[in-house]
Motif scaffolding. Structure first.
Motif, PDB file in Angstrom:
ATOM      1  N   GLU A 135     -40.226  21.694 -46.019  1.00  9.58           N
ATOM      2  CA  GLU A 135     -40.891  21.081 -47.143  1.00  9.58           C
ATOM      3  C   GLU A 135     -42.191  20.804 -46.640  1.00  9.58           C
ATOM      4  OE1 GLU A 135     -40.723  17.289 -50.336  1.00  9.58           O
ATOM      5  OE2 GLU A 135     -39.309  17.414 -48.535  1.00  9.58           O
ATOM      6  N   ARG A 136     -42.678  20.527 -45.614  1.00 12.19           N
ATOM      7  CA  ARG A 136     -44.079  20.233 -45.163  1.00 12.19           C
ATOM      8  C   ARG A 136     -44.544  21.449 -44.923  1.00 12.19           C
ATOM      9  NH1 ARG A 136     -45.138  15.703 -40.972  1.00 12.19           N
ATOM     10  NH2 ARG A 136     -47.386  16.258 -41.666  1.00 12.19           N
ATOM     11  N   GLN A 137     -44.171  22.569 -44.370  1.00 12.73           N
ATOM     12  CA  GLN A 137     -44.746  23.809 -44.196  1.00 12.73           C
ATOM     13  C   GLN A 137     -44.957  24.351 -45.269  1.00 12.73           C
ATOM     14  OE1 GLN A 137     -41.871  25.993 -41.744  1.00 12.73           O
ATOM     15  NE2 GLN A 137     -42.099  24.525 -40.153  1.00 12.73           N
ATOM     16  N   LEU A 138     -44.242  24.488 -46.408  1.00 18.59           N
ATOM     17  CA  LEU A 138     -44.430  25.027 -47.643  1.00 18.59           C
ATOM     18  C   LEU A 138     -45.597  24.299 -48.361  1.00 18.59           C
ATOM     19  CD1 LEU A 138     -43.785  27.562 -49.659  1.00 18.59           C
ATOM     20  CD2 LEU A 138     -41.957  25.948 -50.317  1.00 18.59           C
ATOM     21  N   LEU A 139     -45.529  23.040 -48.303  1.00 18.84           N
ATOM     22  CA  LEU A 139     -46.500  22.356 -49.056  1.00 18.84           C
ATOM     23  C   LEU A 139     -47.991  22.504 -48.398  1.00 18.84           C
ATOM     24  CD1 LEU A 139     -44.995  18.639 -49.560  1.00 18.84           C
ATOM     25  CD2 LEU A 139     -45.911  20.297 -51.342  1.00 18.84           C
ATOM     26  N   ASP A 140     -48.103  22.473 -47.004  1.00 19.07           N
ATOM     27  CA  ASP A 140     -49.407  22.844 -46.166  1.00 19.07           C
ATOM     28  C   ASP A 140     -49.997  24.206 -46.776  1.00 19.07           C
ATOM     29  OD1 ASP A 140     -49.122  20.639 -44.920  1.00 19.07           O
ATOM     30  OD2 ASP A 140     -48.644  21.165 -43.072  1.00 19.07           O
ATOM     31  N   ARG A 141     -48.878  25.188 -46.802  1.00 20.48           N
ATOM     32  CA  ARG A 141     -49.544  26.671 -47.147  1.00 20.48           C
ATOM     33  C   ARG A 141     -49.928  26.685 -48.600  1.00 20.48           C
ATOM     34  NH1 ARG A 141     -46.189  31.343 -43.872  1.00 20.48           N
ATOM     35  NH2 ARG A 141     -48.210  32.494 -44.804  1.00 20.48           N
ATOM     36  N   PRO A 157     -43.347  18.684 -56.503  1.00 20.66           N
ATOM     37  CA  PRO A 157     -41.659  18.640 -57.014  1.00 20.66           C
ATOM     38  C   PRO A 157     -41.161  19.969 -56.881  1.00 20.66           C
ATOM     39  CG  PRO A 157     -43.490  17.587 -58.686  1.00 20.66           C
ATOM     40  CD  PRO A 157     -44.315  18.100 -57.385  1.00 20.66           C
ATOM     41  N   GLY A 158     -41.534  21.103 -57.048  1.00 16.81           N
ATOM     42  CA  GLY A 158     -40.993  22.173 -57.231  1.00 16.81           C
ATOM     43  C   GLY A 158     -40.657  22.370 -55.537  1.00 16.81           C
ATOM     44  N   VAL A 159     -41.442  22.277 -54.687  1.00 17.60           N
ATOM     45  CA  VAL A 159     -41.087  22.274 -53.073  1.00 17.60           C
ATOM     46  C   VAL A 159     -39.976  21.593 -52.921  1.00 17.60           C
ATOM     47  CG1 VAL A 159     -42.233  22.064 -50.800  1.00 17.60           C
ATOM     48  CG2 VAL A 159     -43.691  22.846 -52.443  1.00 17.60           C
ATOM     49  N   ARG A 160     -40.172  20.138 -53.335  1.00 18.85           N
ATOM     50  CA  ARG A 160     -38.777  19.316 -53.099  1.00 18.85           C
ATOM     51  C   ARG A 160     -37.485  19.877 -53.515  1.00 18.85           C
ATOM     52  NH1 ARG A 160     -35.425  16.306 -51.214  1.00 18.85           N
ATOM     53  NH2 ARG A 160     -36.411  17.496 -49.594  1.00 18.85           N
ATOM     54  N   GLN A 161     -37.704  20.706 -54.532  1.00 18.11           N
ATOM     55  CA  GLN A 161     -36.438  21.158 -55.117  1.00 18.11           C
ATOM     56  C   GLN A 161     -36.127  22.372 -54.249  1.00 18.11           C
ATOM     57  OE1 GLN A 161     -37.813  22.232 -59.441  1.00 18.11           O
ATOM     58  NE2 GLN A 161     -36.202  20.669 -59.917  1.00 18.11           N
ATOM     59  N   VAL A 162     -36.963  23.108 -53.844  1.00 14.07           N
ATOM     60  CA  VAL A 162     -36.626  24.184 -52.658  1.00 14.07           C
ATOM     61  C   VAL A 162     -35.845  23.651 -51.774  1.00 14.07           C
ATOM     62  CG1 VAL A 162     -37.561  25.932 -51.213  1.00 14.07           C
ATOM     63  CG2 VAL A 162     -38.451  25.862 -53.489  1.00 14.07           C
ATOM     64  N   ALA A 163     -36.458  22.664 -50.881  1.00  9.17           N
ATOM     65  CA  ALA A 163     -35.930  21.981 -49.798  1.00  9.17           C
ATOM     66  C   ALA A 163     -34.439  21.355 -50.156  1.00  9.17           C
ATOM     67  CB  ALA A 163     -36.856  20.920 -49.435  1.00  9.17           C
ATOM     68  N   ASP A 201     -49.585  31.091 -38.953  1.00  5.70           N
ATOM     69  CA  ASP A 201     -48.863  31.143 -40.118  1.00  5.70           C
ATOM     70  C   ASP A 201     -49.194  29.891 -41.038  1.00  5.70           C
ATOM     71  OD1 ASP A 201     -47.047  29.293 -38.803  1.00  5.70           O
ATOM     72  OD2 ASP A 201     -45.375  30.569 -39.164  1.00  5.70           O
ATOM     73  N   GLY A 202     -49.719  28.948 -40.681  1.00  3.02           N
ATOM     74  CA  GLY A 202     -50.065  27.554 -41.459  1.00  3.02           C
ATOM     75  C   GLY A 202     -51.175  26.924 -40.634  1.00  3.02           C
ATOM     76  N   PRO A 203     -51.824  26.158 -41.637  1.00  7.38           N
ATOM     77  CA  PRO A 203     -53.074  25.234 -41.208  1.00  7.38           C
ATOM     78  C   PRO A 203     -52.611  24.478 -40.144  1.00  7.38           C
ATOM     79  CG  PRO A 203     -52.094  24.272 -43.342  1.00  7.38           C
ATOM     80  CD  PRO A 203     -51.449  25.691 -43.071  1.00  7.38           C
ATOM     81  N   GLY A 204     -53.810  24.404 -39.050  1.00  8.54           N
ATOM     82  CA  GLY A 204     -53.504  23.523 -37.929  1.00  8.54           C
ATOM     83  C   GLY A 204     -52.838  24.264 -36.875  1.00  8.54           C
ATOM     84  N   CYS A 205     -52.479  25.347 -37.085  1.00  7.11           N
ATOM     85  CA  CYS A 205     -51.673  26.367 -36.123  1.00  7.11           C
ATOM     86  C   CYS A 205     -52.801  27.418 -35.493  1.00  7.11           C
ATOM     87  CB  CYS A 205     -50.355  27.305 -36.760  1.00  7.11           C
ATOM     88  SG  CYS A 205     -49.206  26.240 -37.405  1.00  7.11           S
ATOM     89  N   ARG A 206     -52.252  27.781 -34.195  1.00 13.34           N
ATOM     90  CA  ARG A 206     -53.292  28.647 -33.486  1.00 13.34           C
ATOM     91  C   ARG A 206     -52.525  29.626 -32.737  1.00 13.34           C
ATOM     92  NH1 ARG A 206     -53.142  23.992 -30.220  1.00 13.34           N
ATOM     93  NH2 ARG A 206     -53.001  24.335 -28.120  1.00 13.34           N
TER      94      ARG A 206
END
Length: 258
Positions: free
Chosen positions: A152-158, A131-137, A21-26
């Motif tokens: 926040e980091r997961q959403l930015l990654d995706r 900035p929008g992701v920061r507001q979500v967090a 469900d995200g980059p770097g995941c297996r």
């Protein structure tokens, strides 16, 4: 829709045949366990298992060893219909801590209302940048009282790596974000997941949660997903039931380490 059919479909598509469900995941299947391993800020844990009284303790110990070697805390996501019947007791005995249970709910995306009136002065705004992701967090932290830095980091990654698999939305009142939610799209499956749905206290009870459900369900249907599913807290379950969601099971996170 039959709850048993939906639950079986959910188990097969989103648990047994889960995709990262995200980059770097297996995602790996090890014996009768399916797990995801990724960066420290990602979701790490067991998605599915089919264990019995003879192999459960050995499998639990194996997952502890795996994530300990990776240096990661992790979650074992237990559903009420998982086996063996005493799986949760075995997890607690191994050192896991139970968090609050939620209700797995689902319905047909196209059957939900796709236009829900917003309160005066409120607009929905798509989230596409940092900035929008920061507001979500920030909304989630205000709504739930929890640290949302991992979210926040997961959403930015995706959004950076695979923006077609996630969409986030803010409800903004006179320039101030007051509610936020995200939609996780699972390519190749019938399901899209509704996550978040947090509203700051002063704006609760005004229909924002229903509006965000409707907004995301419309997107899910447009993207070709037949069903939307939610891990519903007790506060959300009655609203979702009134909208036509079916209860399929209960799910409880059991966490280890961290």
């Amino acid at each position: 829709m039959e709850p048993q059919h939906l639950r079986d479909l959910y188990d097969r598509q989103l648990r047994r045949e889960a995709r990262p469900d995200g980059p770097g995941c297996r995602v790996e299947r090890v014996g009768d366990v399916v797990r995801q391993t990724g960066p420290a800020h990602a979701w790490n844990g067991v998605l599915w298992s089919a264990l019995d009284a003879e192999n459960a303790d050995r499998a639990i110990a194996g997952q502890i060893d795996h994530y300990r070697a990776e240096g990661l805390p992790f979650e074992w996501k237990v559903y009420a219909h998982d086996t063996p019947a005493d799986l949760t007791e075995r997890l607690v005995a191994a050192g896991f801590i139970a968090e609050d249970p939620e209700t797995l709910m689902a319905t047909e995306a196209a059957a939900l209302p796709h236009d829900v009136a917003l309160p005066a002065g409120v607009e929905l705004r798509a989230v596409t940048d940092a900035p929008g992701v920061r507001q979500v967090a920030e909304v989630h932290e205000r709504a739930f009282g929890t640290d949302s830095s991992h979210l926040e980091r997961q959403l930015l990654d995706r959004l950076a790596a695979d923006p077609d698999t996630v969409t986030a939305v803010l409800a903004v009142a006179d320039g101030e974000p007051v509610s936020a939610a995200r939609l996780e799209l699972c390519p190749g499956t019938d399901f899209a997941g509704l996550w978040g749905g947090g509203t700051v206290e002063a704006w609760r009870g005004r229909g924002l949660y229903r509006a965000l459900v409707a907004h995301r369900a419309r997107i899910a249907a447009e993207r070709g997903h037949r069903y939307v599913q939610v891990d519903a807290a007790d506060t959300s379950r009655p609203i979702l039931q009134r909208l036509g969601f079916l209860s399929l099971s209960t799910t409880t996170p059991y966490t280890y380490g961290g």
